[in-house]
Motif scaffolding. Structure first.
Motif, PDB file in Angstrom:
ATOM      1  N   ASP A 140     -24.173 -16.673 -28.621  1.00  0.00           N
ATOM      2  CA  ASP A 140     -24.912 -17.458 -29.888  1.00  0.00           C
ATOM      3  C   ASP A 140     -24.710 -19.033 -29.644  1.00  0.00           C
ATOM      4  O   ASP A 140     -25.700 -19.725 -29.935  1.00  0.00           O
ATOM      5  N   ALA A 141     -23.688 -19.361 -29.177  1.00  0.00           N
ATOM      6  CA  ALA A 141     -23.611 -20.874 -29.020  1.00  0.00           C
ATOM      7  C   ALA A 141     -24.393 -21.528 -28.058  1.00  0.00           C
ATOM      8  O   ALA A 141     -24.572 -22.659 -27.891  1.00  0.00           O
ATOM      9  N   CYS A 142     -24.580 -20.678 -27.122  1.00  0.00           N
ATOM     10  CA  CYS A 142     -25.583 -21.176 -25.954  1.00  0.00           C
ATOM     11  C   CYS A 142     -27.211 -21.480 -26.574  1.00  0.00           C
ATOM     12  O   CYS A 142     -27.763 -22.454 -26.259  1.00  0.00           O
ATOM     13  N   ARG A 143     -27.538 -20.630 -27.703  1.00  0.00           N
ATOM     14  CA  ARG A 143     -28.620 -20.870 -28.496  1.00  0.00           C
ATOM     15  C   ARG A 143     -28.498 -22.365 -29.441  1.00  0.00           C
ATOM     16  O   ARG A 143     -29.490 -23.061 -29.593  1.00  0.00           O
ATOM     17  N   ASP A 144     -27.226 -22.158 -30.110  1.00  0.00           N
ATOM     18  CA  ASP A 144     -27.048 -23.150 -31.013  1.00  0.00           C
ATOM     19  C   ASP A 144     -27.169 -24.435 -30.078  1.00  0.00           C
ATOM     20  O   ASP A 144     -27.642 -25.444 -30.847  1.00  0.00           O
ATOM     21  N   ALA A 145     -26.462 -24.525 -29.037  1.00  0.00           N
ATOM     22  CA  ALA A 145     -26.323 -25.858 -28.429  1.00  0.00           C
ATOM     23  C   ALA A 145     -27.758 -26.514 -27.812  1.00  0.00           C
ATOM     24  O   ALA A 145     -27.845 -27.628 -27.827  1.00  0.00           O
ATOM     25  N   ALA A 146     -28.617 -25.561 -27.957  1.00  0.00           N
ATOM     26  CA  ALA A 146     -30.181 -26.068 -27.382  1.00  0.00           C
ATOM     27  C   ALA A 146     -30.905 -26.646 -28.718  1.00  0.00           C
ATOM     28  O   ALA A 146     -31.917 -26.990 -28.411  1.00  0.00           O
ATOM     29  N   ASN A 147     -30.384 -26.156 -29.784  1.00  0.00           N
ATOM     30  CA  ASN A 147     -31.234 -26.550 -31.102  1.00  0.00           C
ATOM     31  C   ASN A 147     -30.666 -27.730 -31.946  1.00  0.00           C
ATOM     32  O   ASN A 147     -29.781 -27.737 -32.324  1.00  0.00           O
ATOM     33  N   ARG A 148     -31.574 -28.902 -31.937  1.00  0.00           N
ATOM     34  CA  ARG A 148     -30.889 -30.275 -32.269  1.00  0.00           C
ATOM     35  C   ARG A 148     -30.733 -30.016 -33.746  1.00  0.00           C
ATOM     36  O   ARG A 148     -29.871 -30.888 -34.486  1.00  0.00           O
ATOM     37  N   TRP A 149     -31.218 -28.894 -34.407  1.00  0.00           N
ATOM     38  CA  TRP A 149     -31.275 -28.946 -35.992  1.00  0.00           C
ATOM     39  C   TRP A 149     -29.883 -28.089 -36.340  1.00  0.00           C
ATOM     40  O   TRP A 149     -29.542 -27.836 -37.412  1.00  0.00           O
ATOM     41  N   VAL A 150     -29.435 -27.418 -35.307  1.00  0.00           N
ATOM     42  CA  VAL A 150     -28.017 -26.792 -35.624  1.00  0.00           C
ATOM     43  C   VAL A 150     -26.843 -27.649 -34.977  1.00  0.00           C
ATOM     44  O   VAL A 150     -26.954 -27.972 -33.961  1.00  0.00           O
ATOM     45  N   PHE A 151     -26.021 -27.810 -36.107  1.00  0.00           N
ATOM     46  CA  PHE A 151     -24.773 -28.630 -35.649  1.00  0.00           C
ATOM     47  C   PHE A 151     -25.327 -30.057 -35.228  1.00  0.00           C
ATOM     48  O   PHE A 151     -24.901 -30.355 -34.046  1.00  0.00           O
ATOM     49  N   PRO A 152     -26.067 -30.732 -36.115  1.00  0.00           N
ATOM     50  CA  PRO A 152     -26.657 -31.930 -35.548  1.00  0.00           C
ATOM     51  C   PRO A 152     -25.594 -32.960 -35.046  1.00  0.00           C
ATOM     52  O   PRO A 152     -25.751 -34.038 -34.575  1.00  0.00           O
ATOM     53  N   ASP A 153     -24.422 -32.788 -35.833  1.00  0.00           N
ATOM     54  CA  ASP A 153     -23.476 -34.090 -35.664  1.00  0.00           C
ATOM     55  C   ASP A 153     -22.638 -33.869 -34.368  1.00  0.00           C
ATOM     56  O   ASP A 153     -21.472 -34.304 -34.341  1.00  0.00           O
ATOM     57  N   ALA A 154     -22.952 -32.772 -33.503  1.00  0.00           N
ATOM     58  CA  ALA A 154     -22.053 -32.159 -32.485  1.00  0.00           C
ATOM     59  C   ALA A 154     -22.692 -32.420 -31.288  1.00  0.00           C
ATOM     60  O   ALA A 154     -22.563 -31.814 -30.135  1.00  0.00           O
TER      61      ALA A 154
END
Ligand SMILES: [Zn+2]
Length: 234
Positions: A140-154
């Motif tokens: 799931d983190a691979c998809r999160d990492a690609a999405n600028r709107w998920v965890f935008p401060d990371a």
């Protein structure tokens, strides 16, 4: 099983504990680093609760040291720890965020993950809950990492992750021929001296790893192999 493609330059291997990668994957890592690829390790915990006869305050630093030496044996110089609590790793947003932030910094094309199956094989022992949490969160983190709107401060998004290859599953789709590097994989596992001594029983890394890789090799058509299940990221 198909041979795992080797047309990539950077991989991150993500697991819960020191020693998880040394139970098979390290032989494949030795092959990749000898080809000039860069492989980094990312561990959710320091493995401080993994030695029955040793207090976590003592075991944590010792296991970090063992993991770094194990990694060096197979050509890995970057080992990162996320400092979640060994034995109590929770699948959830906090873990996904830490993993995604690290993946954004490391910017890999390939991820090596660990099995999140409930058991080892159909009737084998129950897989550790930390493995299940980290294995699933890695996907799931691979998809999160690609999405600028998920965890935008990371950190800025990383969009280059093509596939996750999960080790230790009962249903591998790909293999890596490790006939030429399995001895380095064995040497890598042997660096976990305190852990192996703490098992309190006879354990021969050479016999164990060669039995397992020999079995996978039978299906792959080579002497020794490591199996992975591919999850394309789309
Ligand atoms: Zn483990």
């Amino acid at each position: 099983m198909q041979p795992m493609p080797e047309d990539w330059e950077r991989a991150v291997a993500v697991v819960a504990h020191p020693d998880d990668l040394e139970y098979g994957v390290a032989s494949a890592v030795a092959r990749w680093t000898s080809q000039g690829k860069q492989v980094s390790y990312l561990l959710a915990t320091r493995g401080e609760a993994g030695i029955d006869g040793m207090d976590p305050a003592e075991a944590g630093p010792l296991r970090v040291d063992e993991e770094q030496r194990s990694a060096a044996v197979v050509g890995v110089t970057e080992v990162h720890f996320l400092d979640h609590q060994d034995g109590l790793v929770e699948y959830g947003v906090a873990l996904r965020r830490d993993l995604a932030a690290a993946l954004r910094r490391l910017n890999p094309q390939v991820i090596i993950g660990q099995s999140f199956d409930l058991t080892w094989g159909e009737e084998g022992p129950v897989n550790h809950s930390d493995h299940r949490a980290v294995g699933l969160a890695t996907l799931d983190a691979c998809r999160d990492a690609a999405n600028r709107w998920v965890f935008p401060d990371a950190g800025p998004p990383c969009t280059g992750i093509r596939d996750v290859y999960v080790a230790g599953t009962g249903t591998p789709t790909h293999f890596v021929d490790v006939t030429g590097t399995i001895d380095r994989g064995v040497a890598s596992l042997r660096e976990h001296r305190a852990y192996i001594e703490g098992l309190g029983r006879e354990f021969d890394p050479d016999e164990f790893l060669k039995n397992m890789a020999g079995y996978v090799g039978l299906g792959a058509g080579c002497e020794y192999a490591v199996g992975f299940r591919r999850y394309p990221m789309g």
